[in-house]
Design an enzyme around this catalytic site. Sequence first.
Site, short mmCIF file in Angstrom:
data_model
loop_
_atom_site.label_atom_id
_atom_site.label_comp_id
_atom_site.label_asym_id
_atom_site.label_seq_id
_atom_site.Cartn_x
_atom_site.Cartn_y
_atom_site.Cartn_z
N LYS A 85 -3.68 5.90 3.89
CA LYS A 85 -3.04 4.72 3.97
C LYS A 85 -2.74 4.15 5.41
CE LYS A 85 1.45 2.59 2.03
NZ LYS A 85 2.68 3.17 1.24
N SER A 160 3.27 -0.17 -2.26
CA SER A 160 2.43 -0.64 -1.18
C SER A 160 1.30 0.21 -0.96
CB SER A 160 3.31 -0.66 0.16
OG SER A 160 3.80 0.96 0.38
N SER A 184 6.36 3.25 -4.08
CA SER A 184 5.25 2.74 -3.51
C SER A 184 3.94 3.76 -3.70
CB SER A 184 5.23 2.59 -1.88
OG SER A 184 5.94 1.18 -1.89
#
Length: 467
Positions: A85, A160, A184
Amino acid sequence: MNSLDLAFTPALELAKLIRDRQISPLELTQVYLNRIQQYDSQLGSFFAIAGDMAMSDAKAKTEQLAQTSDINALPPFFGVPTAIKDLNAVAQMPLSYGISVFRDNVANYDDTVVTRIKKAGFIVLGKTATSQLGSFPYTEPPGFPPTRNPWHRDYVAGGSSGGAAAAVAAGLCPIAQGSDGGGSIRIPAACCGLVGIKPSRGRISNAPVGDFQSGISTHGPLGRTVADAAALLDVMAGYVTGDPYWLVSPEISFLEATRQSSIPLKIAFSTQIYPFPEPEIVIKEAVYKTAKLLAEMGHEVEPDCPDFQELINPFKQIWQAGILAAGVPLKVLSPINQWLGEQAKMTGKYLQAVHQMQIISRQIVAFFDRFDLLVLPVYLQQPIKVGEWANLSPEEVVENIIKWIAPCPPCNASGLPGITLSMGQDEKGLPVGVQLIGKPADELTLIRVAAQLEQMTDRLSFKMNQL
């Protein structure tokens, strides 16, 4: 096995195929890079693709495999591709945090979680998309393409860790790292039909950086199966000197827990998160289905839930303060993040919010003196459309977010572990997820039960060959 089947094979099975020399790391890496080239422009799952670095690593590992006589000496995920990520540093790769003016910023070090992933033998394909600063449960940062749900591209993949979820769901990588500061990992896993684990506070180190949101955020895995996610959790877990929170390692591996049956447990479930309205019917049905399956497994299941409503305001204050704590000038951020940052400029309010959060968290954790697990929705409505909230004011967006993801932040505030599982699909073809929340530091029980549930349900099968 053809390239399409390979792309959707669980990571542990791919590791075995490599060990059995049925496929090389180089061949497998090429499969995923080809799919990224073919499909990522339609999904927006990657911010940066490190094709040359991945191929170089894959070639070296292929040569190493050819020269290795003791296969058991290889790390567990030797030669298996993955992705990181873009809130985390990978040496020689971009690190943008979802901020367009930082898209050319290149990290010169690896975060500890990345070091552990590399040490486990993974090949890093690139950096997956995130909402700006990881602030939002959908992934549409200004200056980047929105991340779309592979099951229905009109809808979000969550956030996210939306890029990670979309990439795994679409067969652009078999497993991925994410992070969870308010849902997330769990939200994108539910949106995309995956397994996502939000570990207990202190299970995974944030080194070399510190904690700036009072322990609400943690790294975690997203995978196709409970076993894959558990095995990646084994890789990422562990204390680093100086960590502000830490846990004793469990007596067995998390992967081993997937092979064990659970003793009868006392399990609560709820579809109602006060003071919010009840979730959509399809989400309620998924929770009821999960509760029924757990009862059939021999567990004692009854409706109950902690009172979360006093947590809303303090968690909102801490969430806002995270924007300022990132140390990024507000002027380079999106209007919503600028607004959040402006709301959080009083330090006293932040400290009061932390104090309130800790008090309410004690009450949430005390609930688990009576129950072993809690089954909840992941969100209160199915995924929104891409751009659905784009024209709303910051205040309206924040209120919509709070109402959508209300079941997730209590896990972050209290430090409890949670896992998302898919429990079917809605009429639009989008996955429907539920989450299980466990006792403090008890991922083992959570993973045992999740693995058994997985065996009793039809795992969603999606192979994106044509978009």
